[in-house]
Design an enzyme around this catalytic site. Structure first.
Site, PDB file in Angstrom:
ATOM      1  N   GLU A 278      -5.803   2.300   0.174  1.00 31.20           N
ATOM      2  CA  GLU A 278      -6.338   1.690   1.389  1.00 31.20           C
ATOM      3  C   GLU A 278      -7.819   2.055   1.561  1.00 31.20           C
ATOM      4  O   GLU A 278      -8.625   1.226   1.970  1.00 31.20           O
ATOM      5  CB  GLU A 278      -5.524   2.168   2.605  1.00 31.20           C
ATOM      6  CG  GLU A 278      -5.643   1.278   3.816  1.00 31.20           C
ATOM      7  CD  GLU A 278      -4.589   1.632   4.875  1.00 31.20           C
ATOM      8  OE1 GLU A 278      -3.526   0.995   4.881  1.00 31.20           O
ATOM      9  OE2 GLU A 278      -4.822   2.552   5.679  1.00 31.20           O
ATOM     10  N   GLU A 281      -9.674  -0.041  -0.748  1.00 33.98           N
ATOM     11  CA  GLU A 281      -9.695  -1.417  -0.235  1.00 33.98           C
ATOM     12  C   GLU A 281     -10.740  -1.552   0.870  1.00 33.98           C
ATOM     13  O   GLU A 281     -11.505  -2.514   0.920  1.00 33.98           O
ATOM     14  CB  GLU A 281      -8.307  -1.798   0.312  1.00 33.98           C
ATOM     15  CG  GLU A 281      -8.254  -3.233   0.811  1.00 33.98           C
ATOM     16  CD  GLU A 281      -6.932  -3.580   1.503  1.00 33.98           C
ATOM     17  OE1 GLU A 281      -6.003  -2.756   1.484  1.00 33.98           O
ATOM     18  OE2 GLU A 281      -6.857  -4.685   2.079  1.00 33.98           O
ATOM     19  N   CYS A 298       0.729   0.608   7.636  1.00 32.48           N
ATOM     20  CA  CYS A 298       1.876   1.497   7.364  1.00 32.48           C
ATOM     21  C   CYS A 298       3.065   1.252   8.275  1.00 32.48           C
ATOM     22  O   CYS A 298       4.164   1.700   7.998  1.00 32.48           O
ATOM     23  CB  CYS A 298       1.501   2.960   7.551  1.00 32.48           C
ATOM     24  SG  CYS A 298      -0.067   3.366   6.890  1.00 32.48           S
ATOM     25  N   SER A 318      -4.676  -4.524   6.024  1.00 29.46           N
ATOM     26  CA  SER A 318      -4.734  -4.017   4.652  1.00 29.46           C
ATOM     27  C   SER A 318      -3.552  -4.547   3.866  1.00 29.46           C
ATOM     28  O   SER A 318      -2.437  -4.649   4.381  1.00 29.46           O
ATOM     29  CB  SER A 318      -4.695  -2.492   4.670  1.00 29.46           C
ATOM     30  OG  SER A 318      -4.299  -2.004   3.400  1.00 29.46           O
ATOM     31  N   LYS A 357      11.735   0.212   9.783  1.00 22.92           N
ATOM     32  CA  LYS A 357      11.728   0.455   8.328  1.00 22.92           C
ATOM     33  C   LYS A 357      12.951  -0.157   7.662  1.00 22.92           C
ATOM     34  O   LYS A 357      12.918  -0.504   6.493  1.00 22.92           O
ATOM     35  CB  LYS A 357      11.690   1.957   8.047  1.00 22.92           C
ATOM     36  CG  LYS A 357      10.339   2.613   8.311  1.00 22.92           C
ATOM     37  CD  LYS A 357       9.347   2.367   7.199  1.00 22.92           C
ATOM     38  CE  LYS A 357       7.975   2.964   7.555  1.00 22.92           C
ATOM     39  NZ  LYS A 357       6.918   2.393   6.697  1.00 22.92           N
ATOM     40  N   GLU A 360      11.939  -3.573   7.117  1.00 24.86           N
ATOM     41  CA  GLU A 360      10.910  -3.642   6.070  1.00 24.86           C
ATOM     42  C   GLU A 360      11.545  -3.566   4.679  1.00 24.86           C
ATOM     43  O   GLU A 360      11.202  -4.327   3.780  1.00 24.86           O
ATOM     44  CB  GLU A 360       9.907  -2.497   6.254  1.00 24.86           C
ATOM     45  CG  GLU A 360       8.747  -2.543   5.269  1.00 24.86           C
ATOM     46  CD  GLU A 360       7.847  -1.320   5.375  1.00 24.86           C
ATOM     47  OE1 GLU A 360       8.377  -0.203   5.574  1.00 24.86           O
ATOM     48  OE2 GLU A 360       6.635  -1.466   5.269  1.00 24.86           O
ATOM     49  N   GLU A 365      10.213  -9.690  -0.157  1.00 24.77           N
ATOM     50  CA  GLU A 365       9.167  -9.402  -1.142  1.00 24.77           C
ATOM     51  C   GLU A 365       9.181  -7.944  -1.608  1.00 24.77           C
ATOM     52  O   GLU A 365       8.417  -7.574  -2.482  1.00 24.77           O
ATOM     53  CB  GLU A 365       7.785  -9.761  -0.571  1.00 24.77           C
ATOM     54  CG  GLU A 365       7.343  -8.971   0.646  1.00 24.77           C
ATOM     55  CD  GLU A 365       7.734  -9.607   1.972  1.00 24.77           C
ATOM     56  OE1 GLU A 365       8.730 -10.365   1.987  1.00 24.77           O
ATOM     57  OE2 GLU A 365       7.068  -9.331   2.975  1.00 24.77           O
ATOM     58  N   CYS A 502       4.452   7.746  14.492  1.00 23.83           N
ATOM     59  CA  CYS A 502       5.813   7.820  13.933  1.00 23.83           C
ATOM     60  C   CYS A 502       6.626   8.986  14.496  1.00 23.83           C
ATOM     61  O   CYS A 502       7.857   8.928  14.491  1.00 23.83           O
ATOM     62  CB  CYS A 502       5.748   7.933  12.418  1.00 23.83           C
ATOM     63  SG  CYS A 502       4.802   6.593  11.696  1.00 23.83           S
TER      64      CYS A 502
END
Lengths: 585, 536
Positions: A278, A281, A298, A318, A357, A360, A365, A502
């Site tokens: 990141e 990036e 994240c 990102s 999560k 996710e 994908e 988190c």
């Protein structure tokens, strides 16, 4: 100031203080149910009612402000009768299956019934017969258990700005629901799970995946690997009876080994990797005139929220996968190759503070290894359940180390679990990579703490890098609205879906309050200070994986395994069930 | 969802129930089925349709034809002619209920009534501002704007002793003074015309009969407290009220009696209409405010009170239609004139809607403090067929039920509560001895179960449980302890509910248990209805 008399004792408090808080100062604990310290006053359950001299009506202590000279009684026969009858009314409409309930012994209604010594319910036991919602991989709703306290509504609207849950219909038919009784999969729910923390009963909970993990652990043909998220090392202790804020990393590793996991590795490793990818990036976007500000990626609750409400801003996010998914992609490629294990035999479990999560990991994908990268996501609460069932006692455990190679991490990764942590970790690396010189001061205090939106400016070479940090989707919304209007004058933004980051995730132990979020966050900063490496790019295991496997940051392998794309979603999405490897419809 | 070509709405409000609407409903269902129309025509029992004095009332949609005083014997003709052949049964249509249903020609009416609020109803053409002006209309506003300071206006209203006519009886002048004192860039005047109390239709008739008096009263209130914007929140079913108010606003604006710089005084005031969507709880002032703001109609926690933090968080006066209608005459004639009517504690008049077992049903205006006996026997013309009086419910469905022993209690906002009842909105439901008290209780409790907004525990769950227990007693399934439980639950609801709805919902059952307990006991212990009329 106001002098009030409560149950015959005087106390001086600020004018406008609620009776509840004034009584607290006198050591009087007025019972509450719809009250939550972090949420808007509801005053609907009418459990906390008290008698005020000169008033015919009882008043809710949670909402009613004191006035100078006010005389309050909290335990008169009238008060006790009202509280008990109102509790009785709620219980008569509530399933009495506490033994089978996910919130058994952490239920506020159950605790009240115990406190009031409820031995009899004179009203006919009648449930509303509402269907359960199992439509998402993350959150289960059991509306029959709902006591209509509306704390989840306040959380969903006022704090998280998703506005998914609200009261519908009226009278005894009232139900808290997504619009038109839809499932959570058919509305713009981030699946953040904060409603679970708001819920005093078992009406909202995480989907329990513990059985799938038990099965994998019992399967001799499976090589079961677990990754531990940064925020879990300061919260699992609470599941095991310890006070909030204990750093239990070593005991957690030992406990997971005793449960039977073949390898206990660390999401912190891929948190460091995220920073490398990141950070590079970000530098690339800066150098090549890419889309700025760049926003961190994240937090899967934030990603889903962004896809629903800000599809026009997805290019700002990102492309880095979250640490969980980077780990998942690597465990069935890099690790499998290194350990000589067929990736199809690897069962990849993640221990997360998060309900989103679970969603996710199920995104179609997220199969870049050729398999489902993360097979099962366990929340902190689910792991707590497994540890208790297995009879593992933390006090008897030694401190053990994570397994190599994906178990080595830095302090920068540890603080990922607190709001501002990703930004701070990124700045530590970006500064040194960009300038080639050492940071004069490693701690970025401006981005720490529980303030809703934090800003900082950091000189990196010739450039003043302006950064912002938002936690909780309500705060994120403020920044995103500015960005949409072209008024967000930042280079880099960290967004965490949950208040506190988190450590306050929707999968964390109950209770999770602002106070507890703060304590857990501080523990992470303490863990950071105690680690030998505190900058991601100094992690030797990270240097090793680039040398052995990835090549270079943003390189071809990284592109394939560590980066992803986002999907614009509607506010009322039609449900398209996509399976691993297929595009969502 | 199924579709029908026609819906027949049968009013299920309390007065229509007393008139036998259930029999009509059952007969309609049976006849529609007999004719094989049950897949095309749906018979629906609805809440109160409004014209309580014409019950049983039914409306046939899509035409919207209103039939009044429908008997079971009329049902075959309605089905045959209207539903099968599409012809309106003209003999049952009558005239639409309008202002002035009071029978002026009867000398007793003139003798007892004092007309302040209804001064123009039935006298002027409500769609003509000229006729309103001809009867001193807008003179009070002119007087306030040109001769009085805002504080003087509030003082006059305080001195008059006017208390709110919506039911809560809060002193109007005091309420205004809170808003006047509040420091804000914007204030509002709200007129509560969400008249949802079954059996009450006074506000409708005032709005239909004298809309300008409301606009004038609101403008005066606006001047007094410093508000330049008003909203009238009208019950959506009051189509004619909305139409006439709309016309009245246009007329007043055209003449500069609303709008900017009224009478060159520098004071500006605008009024807009907002339609309610049928929730009873939106008659509660904070529920009304939430509704205007476009939110779910639910009461707010108080404090803060609307006077300092109301519509859009701004200081707001919320007054009932009848309260506002009193304002122009008070300012024009002075507080001392007003105090000549009614009682010392409760000056002025009260508009009542007379329904149930009484010969003259409709709207009356009488001095505060009049006894029930005079209203029933002098103004109401007594009970049909000379039957025996059983009870009167004062104040609407949320009011108490008074037995014959209390016929001589003066009716005002302070005396009735001493007997467990309330003057409320001014609905008076009279029942003769042929009615079963448990039956009536079941009907009342069903209403509140349906209308509770669901926000607070005691009201949401309590209204449902009150109804459940009473319904069981009515079915002959009552058990010992039920009455004590009703009493206890009712008391808890009264003191711990969030808003007036839940606080008042147990009032009828509590008073019934107080004054007619033996009838409940007969249903429970002997499985017997002393009146022999209910289905037990």
């Amino acid at each position: 100031m106001a002098m009030v008399t409560i149950d015959g004792r005087k106390v001086e408090v600020d004018a406008g203080t609620t009776i509840l808080n004034a009584a607290k100062k006198l050591g009087i604990d007025i019972p509450t149910l719809c009250h939550h310290p972090d949420l808007a006053v509801q005053a609907v359950c009418r459990i906390c009612v008290v008698e005020i001299e000169g008033q015919k009506l009882l008043q809710p202590a949670c909402a009613f402000p004191v006035q100078d000279g006010m005389v309050v009684y909290t335990n008169t026969p009238r008060v006790r009768q009202a509280r008990k009858v109102n509790l009785e009314l709620l219980l008569a409409r509530h399933p009495q299956d506490c033994l089978q309930c996910v919130r058994n012994r952490s239920c506020e209604l159950q605790a009240l019934a115990e406190r009031f010594g409820m031995r009899e319910i004179r009203f006919e036991h009648k449930l509303r017969g509402l269907p359960e919602d199992h439509s998402t991989p993350a959150i289960v709703r059991e509306p029959d258990k709902c006591i209509l306290c509306r704390r989840c509504v306040s959380m969903c609207h006022d704090v998280q700005a998703a506005g998914v849950l609200f009261p519908s219909r009226r009278g005894a038919d009232t139900v808290v629901t997504p619009v038109f009784g839809r499932g959570l999969d058919e509305v713009a729910c981030a699946l953040c799970g904060q409603c679970i923390h708001a819920c005093p009963v078992g009406a909202i909970s995480e989907r329990d995946d513990t059985e799938r993990v038990w099965q994998a652990l019992a399967d001799p043909n499976k090589h079961v690997v677990v990754q531990t998220a940064p925020a879990t090392r300061v919260s699992i202790g609470e599941e095991m009876g310890l006070p909030p804020g204990q750093i239990i990393t070593g005991k957690l590793v030992a406990a997971l080994r005793r449960l039977g996991f073949d390898k206990v590795m660390d999401t912190d490793f891929t948190a460091d990797l995220t920073i490398i990818e990141e950070g590079n990036e970000f530098l690339k976007r800066l150098k090549e005139g890419g889309v700025l500000p760049m926003i961190t990626s994240c937090s899967p609750g934030w990603i889903k929220f962004g896809e629903h409400f800000y599809p026009d801003l997805l290019k700002h996010i990102s492309t880095c996968k979250s640490p969980q998914q980077m780990f998942g992609a690597l465990v069935k490629t890099y690790y499998a190759r290194k350990a000589g294990i067929d990736p199809k035999d690897i069962f990849s479990v993640s221990l997360m503070p998060c309900t989103a999560k679970k969603y996710e990991a199920d995104r179609p994908e997220m199969c870049d290894s050729g398999y489902k990268d993360v097979d099962v996501v366990l929340t902190s609460r689910e792991l707590g359940r497994m540890l208790r069932e297995a009879g593992i006692r933390f006090e008897d455990l030694p401190e053990e180390e994570h397994d190599d190679p994906m178990g080595i991490s830095t302090g920068a990764a540890a603080i990922f679990g607190a709001t501002g942590g990703v930004m701070e970790a990124a700045l530590r690396t970006v500064y040194e990579v960009a300038t080639g010189s050492e940071l004069p001061k490693i701690d970025f205090e401006e981005v720490r703490g529980l303030k809703g939106i934090k800003e900082a400016q950091v000189k990196v070479g010739d450039l003043d890098v302006r950064v912002a940090v938002a936690h909780g989707l309500g705060n994120a919304k403020k920044i995103l609205d500015l960005l949409r209007e072209g008024k967000a004058n930042y280079h880099f933004i960290e967004i965490m879906c949950c208040p506190g980051g988190c450590v306050g995730g929707g999968g964390q132990p109950i209770p999770t309050t602002m106070e507890i979020r703060g304590i857990r966050g501080n523990a992470l900063y303490e863990a950071d200070r105690g680690l030998p490496y505190r900058k991601s790019h100094e992690n030797p295991a990270i240097k090793q994986i680039y040398a052995e496997f990835l090549g270079e940051p943003l390189g071809e392998v990284s592109h394939h395994l560590l980066h992803t794309h986002y999907t614009p979603r509607q506010k009322y999405p039609s449900v398209a069930k996509a399976v691993c490897g297929e595009a969502a419809g | 969802m199924e579709f029908y070509r026609s819906h027949v709405l049968v009013c299920g409000g309390t007065p229509c129930v007393l008139e036998g609407c259930k029999g009509v409903r059952d007969a309609l269902i049976a006849e529609v089925k007999r004719r094989g129309l049950d897949r095309e025509v749906k018979v629906v029992e609805t809440g109160c349709l409004g014209p309580c004095d014409l019950g049983p009332v039914i409306v046939v949609y899509p035409e919207g034809t209103l039939y009044q005083k429908v008997r079971v014997s009329d049902v075959p003709e309605i089905v045959e002619q209207h539903l099968l052949k599409g012809r309106v049964v003209t003999r049952l249509v009558g005239e639409a209920p309008q202002a002035g249903v009071v029978k002026y020609e009867e000398p007793t009416y003139l003798g007892v009534q004092e007309r302040i609020v209804l001064r123009n109803c039935g006298v002027i053409d409500p769609e003509s501002i000229e006729e309103y002006i001809a009867r001193d209309g807008y003179r009070a506003l002119a007087k306030c704007l040109t001769e009085m300071k805002p504080a003087d206006v509030i003082e006059a209203v305080k001195k008059s002793g006017l208390v709110g006519r919506g039911g809560a009886a809060f002193p109007t002048g005091l309420k205004w003074s809170f808003t006047a004192k509040a420091d804000a860039d914007q204030k509002y005047i709200l007129c509560n015309a969400d008249e949802g109390e079954p059996g009450t239709f006074k506000d409708r008739l005032i709005l239909e009969g004298d809309p300008h008096s409301i606009l004038e009263g609101m403008a005066i209130a606006g001047y007094a407290v410093g508000a330049d914007k008003g909203f009238i929140y009208v019950r959506g079913e009051y189509v004619l009220s909305i139409e006439r108010l709309g016309k009245a606003i246009e007329q007043a604006k055209a003449l500069g009696l609303l709008g900017s710089n009224i009478f060159g005084s520098g004071f500006s005031f605008d009024v807009e209409i907002r339609k309610g969507a049928g929730a009873y709880v939106c008659g509660e002032e904070t529920g009304l405010i939430e509704s205007i703001e476009g939110k779910r109609g639910e009461p707010r926690i108080k404090p803060p009170y609307p006077g300092t933090e109301g519509l859009y968080g701004k200081p707001t006066v919320v007054n009932n239609v009848e309260t506002i209608a009193n304002i122009p005459p008070i300012l024009l004639n002075g507080p001392d004139w007003f105090r000549k009517f009614g009682t010392e504690r409760c000056p002025g008049t009260k508009v009542f809607t007379l329904t149930g077992d009484i010969n003259n049903k409709g709207l009356i205006e009488v001095p505060m403090g009049i006894t029930l006996r005079r209203v029933i026997y002098e103004i109401g013309g007594g009970i049909p067929g000379g039957r025996e009086f059983k009870m009167a419910q004062t104040g609407g469905t949320s009011g108490g039920c008074l037995p014959k022993e209390l016929l001589d209690v003066p009716m005002d906002y302070f005396t009735l509560p001493e007997h467990g009842s309330a003057l409320g909105s001014g609905a008076l439901l009279i029942m003769d001895a042929s009615h079963c008290i448990v039956d009536i209780a079941e009907c009342f409790m069903r209403f509140f179960e349906h209308e509770s907004c669901g926000k607070c525990t005691p009201c949401r769950e309590g209204t449902a449980r009150l109804h459940e227990i009473v319904a069981k007693i009515a079915r002959g399934e009552g058990k010992p302890g039920d009455l004590e439980l009703l009493d206890e639950l009712g008391s808890v609801m009264q003191v711990s509910s969030l808003c007036g709805l839940g606080q008042a919902a147990p009032v009828p059952i509590k008073t019934m248990l107080k004054y007619f307990r033996d009838e409940f006991e007969a249903h429970i212990n002997d499985r017997l209805c002393p009146t022999g009329t209910c289905g037990i």
